[in-house]
Design a protein around this motif. Structure first.
Motif: not given
Length: 457
Positions: A401-408, A450-457
């Motif tokens: 949970k609380n995951a985001t995908l950050i990229g271009n 290699e997609v940047v995943v925004g998480g809480t860990q």
């Protein structure tokens, strides 16, 4: 509404261009819309409304004016045309309106009776509440619209169009101790009669409840660059937001797109072909003609990674020396049209979805995407993951949970290492320029490096 003759419409447009203009058109619509909303275990909203109106647009170079009214007699529209004409100065438009050629795109659109659907929504709502004691809130919504339209312009287009569209959604909120999670499921199409069964709507409820319960057991998402598999069930948020908006010609015109001046260049992996297609039968973003009277069509935007074309409405096409691609859309007669997508998707490939997962040693599997934001100027995006799972040794382990995908956008589409043979559609309402229109989007299973995943860990 169909009582207007081509000669009367030509006179209205002639009045609107009396002081000049490069182009002028008229949009007249009569619509009916039904809404049902169930919340707090009862029907909160149940109504059908009706609306009628017309809008006249005049374009002169870089200037455009738009006027609309709820009064749709011939005299009222002549008066509206006079107002539009006053807005133009020093125009040189010739007064010879091209003779109108009448086209009919009429369907036998049923008037949907809300009473029977309301009874069905009540039963589906009761079904949802009894599925699990952890359910604390159920929201179920239904909406439909039936529209009769007349669209005409100074170039001789005179189009009648009847259309229908409907949508269903369910939102489930569950709570265990202090943990609260939410999940949604949707359904929508352009079929001209109500063919949904109670069983189908209950299956959507089952899906939303299952997703919400799974989230209660989810662990915080890891963070950092990793391989990401976007399932075919994830919907086309990636292609719609990170790619599609940047290919709309008004963004290109204003220099607000990363894809400006990239025609003929490689902008994605050679595996990637991106298509916008208004002609797919019954899909939520489909239409026979757009809201400028241009025939809807299948437009290949990116072919094998190479940018082939942008999406145009009439205004941007005229300005950039192109032809409309049938992407001129508007929310209602109260708005001037703008460039919008229809059904936008990445064409499927040849890889088996299960094999893509099995070949991934570690990463994130995205089963359902949420909302997101994209900067069309540089292609940077942030997307929410509604339902995701950690991948370990080619298998799904636990939900996150609380995951985001950050990229271009262009970089991410260039990092595709696998393209599934499946294709999963989702529906949505796309907002742009203060207007909302129904759209569809889709993608096959995608393997992204290699997609940047925004998480809480």
């Amino acid at each position: 509404m169909n009582n207007f003759t081509p000669e009367e419409i030509a006179n209205i447009l002639k009045t609107a261009t009396a002081k000049g203009g490069d182009f002028a058109d008229i949009f007249i619509t009569k619509s009916s819309g039904g809404t049902i909303l169930a919340e707090e275990n009862k029907i909160q909203r149940f109504h059908r409304g009706y609306d009628m109106g017309a809008g006249i647009r005049v374009i002169n170079g870089d200037c455009a004016s738009y006027f609309y009214t709820n009064n749709c007699t011939y005299g009222d529209l002549i008066a509206l045309g006079e107002k539009a004409a006053v807005s133009m100065k020093n125009g040189t438009f010739p007064q010879n309106i091209t003779p109108m050629v009448v086209d009919d795109f009429n369907k036998n659109v049923e008037t949907i009776e809300l009473e029977a659907i309301g009874d069905m929504i009540k039963r589906v709502n009761e079904y949802a509440w009894q599925l699990n004691p952890l359910i604390k809130q159920v929201t179920i919504g239904y909406g439909d619209s039936q529209k009769e339209m007349l669209l005409a312009n100074v170039k001789g287009r005179f189009v009648h169009r009847n259309s229908g569209r409907k949508r269903f959604f369910v939102k489930i909120v569950v709570k265990r101790n202090s943990d609260i999670e939410t999940a949604m499921a949707t359904l929508g199409d352009t079929q001209t009669s109500f063919l949904w069964t109670e069983k189908l709507l209950m299956e959507k409820v089952d899906k939303a409840v299952e997703n919400a319960i799974n989230l209660l057991d989810a662990k915080d998402a890891p963070s950092g660059p990793m391989n990401v598999i976007l399932s075919g069930t994830a919907g086309g948020t990636m292609v719609h937001e990170a790619c599609g908006h940047g290919l709309e010609a008004d963004h290109i015109e204003k220099g607000l797109s990363v894809y400006k001046d990239k025609l003929g260049q490689m902008v994605a992996s050679p595996k990637i072909t991106v298509i916008d297609d208004a002609t797919i039968p019954n899909k939520y973003g489909s239409y026979e003609v757009d809201d400028e009277g241009e025939v809807g069509r299948k437009n290949i935007l990116i072919r094998n990674g190479i940018l082939e074309q942008y999406m145009f409405d009439i205004r941007t096409a005229q300005k950039m020396g192109k032809k409309s691609t049938g992407n001129g859309r508007r929310e209602s007669y109260r708005f001037s049209p703008q460039v919008r997508m229809s059904n936008t998707y990445i064409a499927p490939g040849n890889d088996e979805p299960q094999a893509i997962l099995a070949d991934t040693k570690k990463g994130l599997f995205v089963k359902t995407m949420g909302g997101g934001q994209v900067n069309t100027n540089n292609g940077d995006f942030v997307f929410e993951v509604s339902e995701g799972y950690l991948i370990e040794n080619g298998a799904l382990t636990y939900p996150v949970k609380n995951a985001t995908l950050i990229g271009n956008g262009p970089k991410t589409l260039g990092s595709v290492f696998a393209l599934g043979s499946d294709l999963g559609f989702a529906i949505g309402t796309c907002g742009k320029g203060g207007q909302s229109v129904p759209v569809g989007d889709a993608q096959p299973t995608l393997g992204l490096s290699e997609v940047v995943v925004g998480g809480t860990q």
